[in-house]
Design a protein around this motif. Structure first.
Motif: not given
Length: 66
Positions: A12-23, A33-43
């Motif tokens: 879970v991340t606060k910002k979009e774009g994790l896929e691009a950063d990992l690529s 690694i699958l991202p979801e949007s949320g209020k806190e950064v967490t596994l």
């Protein structure tokens, strides 16, 4: 010897774009690694092949699946 391998991590991340950063970081698409949007950064969830116990939740609320 039991080999353990991550099959999927849900982060879970606060910002979009994790896929691009990992690529960019790994030089290829990272589908495990699958991202979801949320209020806190967490596994949120970890799927591990070869893990001795399954369907558990750690003290931080992370689901661990085999």
């Amino acid at each position: 010897m039991i080999t353990q391998e991550f099959k999927k991590l849900t982060l879970v991340t606060k910002k979009e774009g994790l896929e691009a950063d990992l690529s960019t970081l790994f030089g290829k698409s990272v589908s495990t690694i699958l991202p979801e949007s949320g209020k806190e950064v967490t596994l949120k969830e970890a799927v591990i092949q070869g893990f001795l116990s399954s369907d558990r939740v750690d003290p931080n609320g992370v689901r661990i699946l085999n």
